[in-house]
Design an enzyme around this catalytic site. Sequence first.
Site, PDB file in Angstrom:
ATOM      1  N   CYS A  15      48.021   1.989  62.491  1.00 20.59           N
ATOM      2  CA  CYS A  15      47.204   2.022  61.265  1.00 20.59           C
ATOM      3  C   CYS A  15      45.732   2.157  61.639  1.00 20.59           C
ATOM      4  O   CYS A  15      44.930   2.632  60.848  1.00 20.59           O
ATOM      5  CB  CYS A  15      47.452   0.780  60.440  1.00 20.59           C
ATOM      6  SG  CYS A  15      47.332  -0.728  61.391  1.00 20.59           S
ATOM      7  N   GLU A  37      45.043 -10.382  57.310  1.00 20.74           N
ATOM      8  CA  GLU A  37      46.021 -11.000  58.187  1.00 20.74           C
ATOM      9  C   GLU A  37      45.256 -11.612  59.361  1.00 20.74           C
ATOM     10  O   GLU A  37      44.096 -11.311  59.595  1.00 20.74           O
ATOM     11  CB  GLU A  37      47.008  -9.954  58.713  1.00 20.74           C
ATOM     12  CG  GLU A  37      47.633  -9.150  57.588  1.00 20.74           C
ATOM     13  CD  GLU A  37      49.125  -9.011  57.692  1.00 20.74           C
ATOM     14  OE1 GLU A  37      49.835 -10.016  57.693  1.00 20.74           O
ATOM     15  OE2 GLU A  37      49.581  -7.867  57.754  1.00 20.74           O
ATOM     16  N   GLU A  89      48.773  -4.414  53.199  1.00 16.93           N
ATOM     17  CA  GLU A  89      48.085  -3.786  54.335  1.00 16.93           C
ATOM     18  C   GLU A  89      48.653  -2.386  54.445  1.00 16.93           C
ATOM     19  O   GLU A  89      49.844  -2.222  54.728  1.00 16.93           O
ATOM     20  CB  GLU A  89      48.342  -4.555  55.630  1.00 16.93           C
ATOM     21  CG  GLU A  89      47.693  -5.915  55.693  1.00 16.93           C
ATOM     22  CD  GLU A  89      46.183  -5.861  55.698  1.00 16.93           C
ATOM     23  OE1 GLU A  89      45.617  -4.802  56.039  1.00 16.93           O
ATOM     24  OE2 GLU A  89      45.566  -6.870  55.334  1.00 16.93           O
ATOM     25  N   VAL A 128      54.219   3.445  49.071  1.00 14.78           N
ATOM     26  CA  VAL A 128      55.128   2.324  48.805  1.00 14.78           C
ATOM     27  C   VAL A 128      54.333   1.082  48.382  1.00 14.78           C
ATOM     28  O   VAL A 128      54.706   0.390  47.430  1.00 14.78           O
ATOM     29  CB  VAL A 128      56.006   2.030  50.041  1.00 14.78           C
ATOM     30  CG1 VAL A 128      56.840   0.782  49.810  1.00 14.78           C
ATOM     31  CG2 VAL A 128      56.907   3.219  50.354  1.00 14.78           C
ATOM     32  N   ASN A 133      55.967   0.389  63.115  1.00  9.23           N
ATOM     33  CA  ASN A 133      55.087   0.792  64.221  1.00  9.23           C
ATOM     34  C   ASN A 133      54.672  -0.363  65.129  1.00  9.23           C
ATOM     35  O   ASN A 133      54.344  -0.142  66.288  1.00  9.23           O
ATOM     36  CB  ASN A 133      53.877   1.570  63.704  1.00  9.23           C
ATOM     37  CG  ASN A 133      52.933   0.746  62.884  1.00  9.23           C
ATOM     38  OD1 ASN A 133      53.342  -0.245  62.264  1.00  9.23           O
ATOM     39  ND2 ASN A 133      51.674   1.125  62.851  1.00  9.23           N
ATOM     40  N   GLY A 149      52.651  -1.314  55.125  1.00  6.10           N
ATOM     41  CA  GLY A 149      53.313  -0.021  55.157  1.00  6.10           C
ATOM     42  C   GLY A 149      52.427   1.042  54.545  1.00  6.10           C
ATOM     43  O   GLY A 149      51.193   0.925  54.549  1.00  6.10           O
TER      44      GLY A 149
HETATM   45  P1  NAD Z   1      56.693   2.542  54.558  1.00  9.69           P
HETATM   46  O1  NAD Z   1      55.782   2.268  53.414  1.00  9.69           O
HETATM   47  O2  NAD Z   1      57.574   3.727  54.483  1.00  9.69           O
HETATM   48  O3  NAD Z   1      57.688   1.285  54.771  1.00  9.69           O
HETATM   49  C1  NAD Z   1      57.188  -0.024  54.984  1.00  9.69           C
HETATM   50  C2  NAD Z   1      58.267  -1.027  54.602  1.00  9.69           C
HETATM   51  O4  NAD Z   1      58.459  -0.957  53.175  1.00  9.69           O
HETATM   52  C3  NAD Z   1      59.628  -0.756  55.231  1.00  9.69           C
HETATM   53  O5  NAD Z   1      60.254  -1.967  55.557  1.00  9.69           O
HETATM   54  C4  NAD Z   1      60.376  -0.047  54.103  1.00  9.69           C
HETATM   55  O6  NAD Z   1      61.776  -0.159  54.196  1.00  9.69           O
HETATM   56  C5  NAD Z   1      59.840  -0.796  52.890  1.00  9.69           C
HETATM   57  N1  NAD Z   1      59.972  -0.082  51.610  1.00  9.69           N
HETATM   58  C6  NAD Z   1      60.061   1.260  51.399  1.00  9.69           C
HETATM   59  N2  NAD Z   1      60.182   1.505  50.064  1.00  9.69           N
HETATM   60  C7  NAD Z   1      60.139   0.305  49.445  1.00  9.69           C
HETATM   61  C8  NAD Z   1      60.203  -0.100  48.078  1.00  9.69           C
HETATM   62  N3  NAD Z   1      60.322   0.786  47.088  1.00  9.69           N
HETATM   63  N4  NAD Z   1      60.094  -1.414  47.797  1.00  9.69           N
HETATM   64  C9  NAD Z   1      59.946  -2.328  48.776  1.00  9.69           C
HETATM   65  N5  NAD Z   1      59.910  -2.015  50.092  1.00  9.69           N
HETATM   66  C10 NAD Z   1      60.004  -0.709  50.422  1.00  9.69           C
HETATM   67  O7  NAD Z   1      55.789   2.550  55.868  1.00  9.69           O
HETATM   68  P2  NAD Z   1      56.231   2.833  57.368  1.00  9.69           P
HETATM   69  O8  NAD Z   1      56.489   4.286  57.531  1.00  9.69           O
HETATM   70  O9  NAD Z   1      57.275   1.859  57.788  1.00  9.69           O
HETATM   71  O10 NAD Z   1      54.880   2.429  58.157  1.00  9.69           O
HETATM   72  C11 NAD Z   1      53.798   3.290  58.340  1.00  9.69           C
HETATM   73  C12 NAD Z   1      52.664   2.929  57.420  1.00  9.69           C
HETATM   74  O11 NAD Z   1      52.292   1.574  57.607  1.00  9.69           O
HETATM   75  C13 NAD Z   1      51.406   3.737  57.683  1.00  9.69           C
HETATM   76  O12 NAD Z   1      50.843   4.145  56.464  1.00  9.69           O
HETATM   77  C14 NAD Z   1      50.490   2.744  58.374  1.00  9.69           C
HETATM   78  O13 NAD Z   1      49.113   3.011  58.245  1.00  9.69           O
HETATM   79  C15 NAD Z   1      50.875   1.478  57.706  1.00  9.69           C
HETATM   80  N6  NAD Z   1      50.493   0.328  58.501  1.00  9.69           N
HETATM   81  C16 NAD Z   1      49.434  -0.431  58.076  1.00  9.69           C
HETATM   82  C17 NAD Z   1      49.012  -1.523  58.821  1.00  9.69           C
HETATM   83  C18 NAD Z   1      47.854  -2.366  58.362  1.00  9.69           C
HETATM   84  O14 NAD Z   1      47.759  -3.505  58.798  1.00  9.69           O
HETATM   85  N7  NAD Z   1      46.972  -1.864  57.501  1.00  9.69           N
HETATM   86  C19 NAD Z   1      49.677  -1.843  59.999  1.00  9.69           C
HETATM   87  C20 NAD Z   1      50.742  -1.053  60.405  1.00  9.69           C
HETATM   88  C21 NAD Z   1      51.147   0.019  59.652  1.00  9.69           C
END
Ligand code: NAD
Length: 494
Positions: free
Chosen positions: A282, A462, A248, A230, A150, A226
């Site tokens: 997020c 961060e 995060e 995950v 995102n 993410g």
């Molecule tokens: P996601 O958890 O699906 O993926 C995040 C990353 O993790 C990707 O690179 C993905 O390939 C990797 N991943 C997936 N499965 C994994 C595993 N088993 N082991 C290791 N890595 C793995 O999230 P997304 O859909 O890419 O992002 C959206 C989410 O991110 C939302 O929940 C959002 O709130 C969160 N987010 C949080 C912040 C924050 O700073 N708090 C900022 C931006 C986004």
Amino acid sequence: MDSFQNYIDGQWVSARSGHTFTNHNPASGAALGRFPDSSVEDVAAAADAANRALPSWRATPAPQRAEILYRVAAMMRERKDDLARALTTEMGKVLKEAAGDVQEGIDMTLYMAGEGRRQFGFTTPSELPNKWAMAVRQPKGVIGAITPWNFPMAIPTWKLMPALISGNTAVFKPSQYAPQTAWHLTRLFEEAGLPPGVLNVVFGDGPDTGKAVVEHPLISFVSFTGSNAVGTEVARRCAELGKGVALEMGGKNAIIVLDDADVSLALDGVIWSAFGTSGQRCTAASRLIVQRGVLDEFQTRLVERTEKLRLGPGLDPNTDVGPVINPAQLDKIAAYIPIGQAEGARVATGGRRPPATDLTGGYYFEPTVLIDARPEMRVAREEIFGPVTSVIRAGDLDEAITINNGVPYGLSSSIFTRDIDKAFRAIDGITTGIVYVNAGTIGAEVHLPFGGTRGTGNGHREAGQAALDTYTEWKSIYIDYSGRLQRAQIDTAS
Ligand code: NAD
């Protein structure tokens, strides 16, 4: 279709298996480029390279490391428009927000380059005579950086810039939904003269490539942004493997609007925070906690404003709200509408994919306002991550704060009020990591800590000085020049 490669030990290389995956334009569904689908072997090669590069990068004076970051920032600035267009094309957010994403990357890079001359430790008097005591920061080693789609430019810089300026090397696994922006960032590092092996990039999905990053023994610390599902799994594996991990994760952020608020200003903040980036931040405002006295006026005007938003491709300058990232996310968002209705919420506007034929092929969802939501409903507790926001009624400030704090997440909150006493009571009583007064829930600046409480994170932050704590270890040093053995706590006992 263009083909892209991993960047390992200063070389552009394909996945050893030869397998690839494709990224897509969410505005049309068109395939964009082919990227290596990396396996455990590719991640091992990247981790080896990062580990070999560590001693000399760690020994490079931090001001020299900073020079490379300054060069990266200068090139990002020069190429900002092109980078923003590429980002919009693969991720969907409207162009001006994509430019903001790149700008945040520039800001973070410059901020952390400045840290090259501010790697301060401290000295303190020893409890014993003729003894000196001090503490310095040390790099942690090889960092694994795993990022979402995102903020495909900003979030990688939040991790890589503080990690690299502090003398760590890195294996970077960007999201499979926004790999091209990560590729552009990597090219900038290469052009800026980063030594081989200091930054290694492996493209691929989560269950294979991401998991391999988490599990590789040479990667001593994992920085993950993410989803909660995950992140929880990543944390569990890191705990089993004895690794450090910074998480995060999601948010369920709220804007509180009190009876005395400037309603027009509050609506500006709400529209920007709920529907900017199609609600895929997020920090997006997915709950609006509105005091009873202003509720009717607020809801009426909110629906009017929401219905004026123009849905369309992010590259179109007339678009207010772009597509969401992929079909799976579209299905997830759509599924929350009947979930909310079954619990008693009502759709005041939106709630469906647009019927317009010119948007067919893209992943669009109408900006949606749910009303009559209650704090215990799933739509008011779970992260939807799309252009959907729920209005919840509150009797007074105390009830609004209780509702605000009563979700499993703790990232960002905001309050609109003209009463300074109430603003300060809210600042005090709200338990999220970020609080805004008379502004929306989004708009973090790079020199302040960024992160959340409760389910949003695990206590790391961060950005700002706080990021240095994530990517360094403290080393305490005692120098005894008394010429005799002095025993702390024993020779000083009174
Ligand atoms: P996601 O958890 O699906 O993926 C995040 C990353 O993790 C990707 O690179 C993905 O390939 C990797 N991943 C997936 N499965 C994994 C595993 N088993 N082991 C290791 N890595 C793995 O999230 P997304 O859909 O890419 O992002 C959206 C989410 O991110 C939302 O929940 C959002 O709130 C969160 N987010 C949080 C912040 C924050 O700073 N708090 C900022 C931006 C986004």
